[in-house]
Motif scaffolding. Structure first.
Motif, mmCIF file in Angstrom:
data_model
loop_
_atom_site.group_PDB
_atom_site.id
_atom_site.type_symbol
_atom_site.label_atom_id
_atom_site.label_comp_id
_atom_site.label_asym_id
_atom_site.label_seq_id
_atom_site.Cartn_x
_atom_site.Cartn_y
_atom_site.Cartn_z
ATOM 1 N N ARG A 63 0.831 -1.206 0.000
ATOM 2 C CA ARG A 63 0.000 0.000 0.000
ATOM 3 C C ARG A 63 0.864 1.254 0.000
ATOM 4 N N TYR A 64 1.947 1.259 0.782
ATOM 5 C CA TYR A 64 2.848 2.410 0.809
ATOM 6 C C TYR A 64 3.543 2.590 -0.537
ATOM 7 N N ALA A 65 3.951 1.506 -1.161
ATOM 8 C CA ALA A 65 4.604 1.597 -2.472
ATOM 9 C C ALA A 65 3.640 2.183 -3.494
ATOM 10 N N TRP A 66 2.400 1.725 -3.470
ATOM 11 C CA TRP A 66 1.394 2.255 -4.390
ATOM 12 C C TRP A 66 1.140 3.733 -4.121
ATOM 13 N N ALA B 210 5.428 -0.741 -13.446
ATOM 14 C CA ALA B 210 5.499 -1.259 -12.077
ATOM 15 C C ALA B 210 4.279 -2.125 -11.768
ATOM 16 N N ALA B 211 3.121 -1.698 -12.229
ATOM 17 C CA ALA B 211 1.907 -2.494 -12.005
ATOM 18 C C ALA B 211 1.968 -3.812 -12.769
ATOM 19 N N ARG B 212 2.431 -3.749 -14.011
ATOM 20 C CA ARG B 212 2.531 -4.953 -14.836
ATOM 21 C C ARG B 212 3.524 -5.966 -14.274
ATOM 22 N N SER B 213 4.641 -5.454 -13.775
ATOM 23 C CA SER B 213 5.693 -6.341 -13.280
ATOM 24 C C SER B 213 5.415 -6.863 -11.871
#
Length: 61
Positions: free
Chosen positions: A6-9, A45-48
């Motif tokens: 959540r923090y990364a997002w 980043a979302a894809r990976s």
């Protein structure tokens, strides 16, 4: 979703929002390219799997 995810997002989202604000305040090719680069980084980043996008997001202001 873990707290770390959540923090990364949230951090990725904040960077993207700042780039967009910069473009809206001073539209130009350089700012547009920065926004597009940040959007590509977010999508990559979302894809990976580097970031996890929450299915539901609630904000309290």
């Amino acid at each position: 979703m873990s707290k770390v995810s959540r923090y990364a997002w949230r951090d990725q989202q904040a960077v993207l929002n700042e780039r967009m604000k910069g473009f809206l305040q001073n539209p130009g090719n350089e700012q547009l390219e920065a926004v597009l680069a940040e959007m590509r980084a977010y999508a990559d980043a979302a894809r990976s799997g580097a970031i996890e996008i929450p299915q539901q997001f609630t904000t309290y202001n």
